[in-house]
Design a protein around this motif. Structure first.
Motif, PDB file in Angstrom:
ATOM      1  N   ASN A  24       0.821  -1.218   0.000  1.00 37.58           N
ATOM      2  CA  ASN A  24       0.000   0.000   0.000  1.00 37.58           C
ATOM      3  C   ASN A  24       0.850   1.261   0.000  1.00 37.58           C
ATOM      4  OD1 ASN A  24      -2.586  -1.133  -0.186  1.00 37.58           O
ATOM      5  ND2 ASN A  24      -2.595  -1.613   1.992  1.00 37.58           N
ATOM      6  N   THR A  25       2.018   1.212   0.627  1.00 36.13           N
ATOM      7  CA  THR A  25       2.931   2.361   0.596  1.00 36.13           C
ATOM      8  C   THR A  25       3.427   2.599  -0.819  1.00 36.13           C
ATOM      9  OG1 THR A  25       3.612   1.992   2.885  1.00 36.13           O
ATOM     10  CG2 THR A  25       5.112   3.281   1.495  1.00 36.13           C
ATOM     11  N   HIS A  26       3.803   1.536  -1.511  1.00 41.45           N
ATOM     12  CA  HIS A  26       4.238   1.671  -2.906  1.00 41.45           C
ATOM     13  C   HIS A  26       3.100   2.212  -3.774  1.00 41.45           C
ATOM     14  CE1 HIS A  26       8.210  -0.034  -2.599  1.00 41.45           C
ATOM     15  NE2 HIS A  26       7.755  -1.149  -2.046  1.00 41.45           N
ATOM     16  N   ILE A  27       1.893   1.738  -3.546  1.00 40.69           N
ATOM     17  CA  ILE A  27       0.733   2.216  -4.303  1.00 40.69           C
ATOM     18  C   ILE A  27       0.515   3.709  -4.050  1.00 40.69           C
ATOM     19  CG2 ILE A  27      -1.783   2.072  -4.534  1.00 40.69           C
ATOM     20  CD1 ILE A  27      -1.458  -0.994  -3.987  1.00 40.69           C
ATOM     21  N   ALA A  28       0.577   4.111  -2.789  1.00 41.91           N
ATOM     22  CA  ALA A  28       0.378   5.526  -2.445  1.00 41.91           C
ATOM     23  C   ALA A  28       1.453   6.393  -3.091  1.00 41.91           C
ATOM     24  CB  ALA A  28       0.389   5.701  -0.928  1.00 41.91           C
ATOM     25  N   ASN A  29       2.692   5.931  -3.081  1.00 41.15           N
ATOM     26  CA  ASN A  29       3.776   6.692  -3.698  1.00 41.15           C
ATOM     27  C   ASN A  29       3.567   6.819  -5.204  1.00 41.15           C
ATOM     28  OD1 ASN A  29       5.014   6.990  -1.211  1.00 41.15           O
ATOM     29  ND2 ASN A  29       6.422   5.292  -1.511  1.00 41.15           N
ATOM     30  N   ALA A  30       3.169   5.741  -5.851  1.00 42.85           N
ATOM     31  CA  ALA A  30       2.933   5.773  -7.296  1.00 42.85           C
ATOM     32  C   ALA A  30       1.766   6.694  -7.641  1.00 42.85           C
ATOM     33  CB  ALA A  30       2.678   4.362  -7.823  1.00 42.85           C
ATOM     34  N   LYS A  31       0.699   6.648  -6.824  1.00 41.65           N
ATOM     35  CA  LYS A  31      -0.443   7.540  -7.069  1.00 41.65           C
ATOM     36  C   LYS A  31      -0.011   8.995  -6.969  1.00 41.65           C
ATOM     37  CE  LYS A  31      -3.457   5.668  -4.161  1.00 41.65           C
ATOM     38  NZ  LYS A  31      -4.708   5.318  -3.472  1.00 41.65           N
ATOM     39  N   ALA A  32       0.819   9.317  -5.989  1.00 44.48           N
ATOM     40  CA  ALA A  32       1.293  10.693  -5.831  1.00 44.48           C
ATOM     41  C   ALA A  32       2.135  11.114  -7.036  1.00 44.48           C
ATOM     42  CB  ALA A  32       2.092  10.827  -4.540  1.00 44.48           C
ATOM     43  N   LYS A  33       2.998  10.222  -7.498  1.00 40.24           N
ATOM     44  CA  LYS A  33       3.856  10.550  -8.636  1.00 40.24           C
ATOM     45  C   LYS A  33       3.060  10.775  -9.910  1.00 40.24           C
ATOM     46  CE  LYS A  33       7.808   8.057  -6.798  1.00 40.24           C
ATOM     47  NZ  LYS A  33       8.649   6.832  -6.919  1.00 40.24           N
ATOM     48  N   LEU A  34       1.968  10.020 -10.083  1.00 37.26           N
ATOM     49  CA  LEU A  34       1.157  10.151 -11.294  1.00 37.26           C
ATOM     50  C   LEU A  34      -0.010  11.112 -11.127  1.00 37.26           C
ATOM     51  CD1 LEU A  34       1.224   6.471 -12.557  1.00 37.26           C
ATOM     52  CD2 LEU A  34       2.515   8.413 -13.400  1.00 37.26           C
ATOM     53  N   GLY A  35      -0.185  11.642  -9.923  1.00 30.58           N
ATOM     54  CA  GLY A  35      -1.208  12.656  -9.689  1.00 30.58           C
ATOM     55  C   GLY A  35      -2.623  12.132  -9.735  1.00 30.58           C
ATOM     56  N   VAL A  36      -2.831  10.915  -9.222  1.00 33.85           N
ATOM     57  CA  VAL A  36      -4.170  10.334  -9.189  1.00 33.85           C
ATOM     58  C   VAL A  36      -4.530   9.971  -7.757  1.00 33.85           C
ATOM     59  CG1 VAL A  36      -4.017   9.474 -11.556  1.00 33.85           C
ATOM     60  CG2 VAL A  36      -3.322   7.990  -9.668  1.00 33.85           C
ATOM     61  N   PHE A  37      -5.828   9.730  -7.529  1.00 34.15           N
ATOM     62  CA  PHE A  37      -6.295   9.463  -6.177  1.00 34.15           C
ATOM     63  C   PHE A  37      -6.870   8.064  -5.994  1.00 34.15           C
ATOM     64  CE2 PHE A  37      -6.460  14.031  -6.798  1.00 34.15           C
ATOM     65  CZ  PHE A  37      -5.711  14.460  -5.712  1.00 34.15           C
ATOM     66  N   LYS A  38      -7.289   7.440  -7.061  1.00 27.74           N
ATOM     67  CA  LYS A  38      -7.907   6.114  -6.970  1.00 27.74           C
ATOM     68  C   LYS A  38      -6.990   5.078  -7.599  1.00 27.74           C
ATOM     69  CE  LYS A  38     -12.386   7.570  -6.235  1.00 27.74           C
ATOM     70  NZ  LYS A  38     -13.295   7.038  -5.298  1.00 27.74           N
ATOM     71  N   GLU A  39      -7.122   3.836  -7.121  1.00 22.76           N
ATOM     72  CA  GLU A  39      -6.283   2.763  -7.654  1.00 22.76           C
ATOM     73  C   GLU A  39      -6.607   2.470  -9.115  1.00 22.76           C
ATOM     74  OE1 GLU A  39      -6.142  -0.616  -5.036  1.00 22.76           O
ATOM     75  OE2 GLU A  39      -5.370   0.598  -3.391  1.00 22.76           O
ATOM     76  N   THR A  40      -7.877   2.553  -9.476  1.00 27.71           N
ATOM     77  CA  THR A  40      -8.232   2.325 -10.882  1.00 27.71           C
ATOM     78  C   THR A  40      -7.624   3.412 -11.770  1.00 27.71           C
ATOM     79  OG1 THR A  40     -10.342   3.436 -10.481  1.00 27.71           O
ATOM     80  CG2 THR A  40     -10.346   1.031 -10.461  1.00 27.71           C
ATOM     81  N   ALA A  41      -7.589   4.626 -11.272  1.00 19.35           N
ATOM     82  CA  ALA A  41      -6.981   5.719 -12.025  1.00 19.35           C
ATOM     83  C   ALA A  41      -5.471   5.512 -12.138  1.00 19.35           C
ATOM     84  CB  ALA A  41      -7.281   7.057 -11.357  1.00 19.35           C
ATOM     85  N   LEU A  42      -4.857   4.923 -11.130  1.00 24.96           N
ATOM     86  CA  LEU A  42      -3.427   4.626 -11.177  1.00 24.96           C
ATOM     87  C   LEU A  42      -3.133   3.631 -12.295  1.00 24.96           C
ATOM     88  CD1 LEU A  42      -0.536   4.710 -10.074  1.00 24.96           C
ATOM     89  CD2 LEU A  42      -1.225   2.976  -8.397  1.00 24.96           C
ATOM     90  N   VAL A  43      -3.903   2.571 -12.363  1.00 21.76           N
ATOM     91  CA  VAL A  43      -3.704   1.566 -13.409  1.00 21.76           C
ATOM     92  C   VAL A  43      -3.942   2.193 -14.783  1.00 21.76           C
ATOM     93  CG1 VAL A  43      -4.558  -0.607 -14.369  1.00 21.76           C
ATOM     94  CG2 VAL A  43      -4.212  -0.390 -11.900  1.00 21.76           C
ATOM     95  N   ALA A  44      -4.994   2.991 -14.912  1.00 17.53           N
ATOM     96  CA  ALA A  44      -5.294   3.640 -16.193  1.00 17.53           C
ATOM     97  C   ALA A  44      -4.166   4.584 -16.609  1.00 17.53           C
ATOM     98  CB  ALA A  44      -6.617   4.396 -16.107  1.00 17.53           C
ATOM     99  N   ALA A  45      -3.666   5.375 -15.675  1.00 19.31           N
ATOM    100  CA  ALA A  45      -2.577   6.303 -15.980  1.00 19.31           C
ATOM    101  C   ALA A  45      -1.310   5.543 -16.362  1.00 19.31           C
ATOM    102  CB  ALA A  45      -2.312   7.220 -14.790  1.00 19.31           C
TER     103      ALA A  45
END
Length: 70
Positions: free
Chosen positions: A41-62
């Motif tokens: 979850n820490t890695h996921i949160a870091n990746a979301k911050a780097k890509l500027g998204v808030f949801k996990e589905t948006a992270l995968v899409a980005a």
């Protein structure tokens, strides 16, 4: 997204996003990679911050849009 942002995603974050794209949960990813779900979850949160998204589905899409994963 800029290439600097996408290149800032670490190999481990890229690996975790790939597992997310296959429908795996943080617990499942942790088991696969031999790390705790909290670390996942820490890695996921870091990746979301780097890509500027808030949801996990948006992270995968980005990640898909920017060629981070296929």
């Amino acid at each position: 997204m800029t290439s600097a942002v996408t290149s800032a995603v670490t190999p481990r974050e890229r690996e975790i996003i790939g597992w997310m794209a296959q429908g795996k949960t943080a617990a499942e990813i942790g088991t696969i990679l031999g790390i705790s779900p909290i670390t996942v979850n820490t890695h996921i949160a870091n990746a979301k911050a780097k890509l500027g998204v808030f949801k996990e589905t948006a992270l995968v899409a980005a990640a898909l849009r920017n060629g981070i994963i296929r």
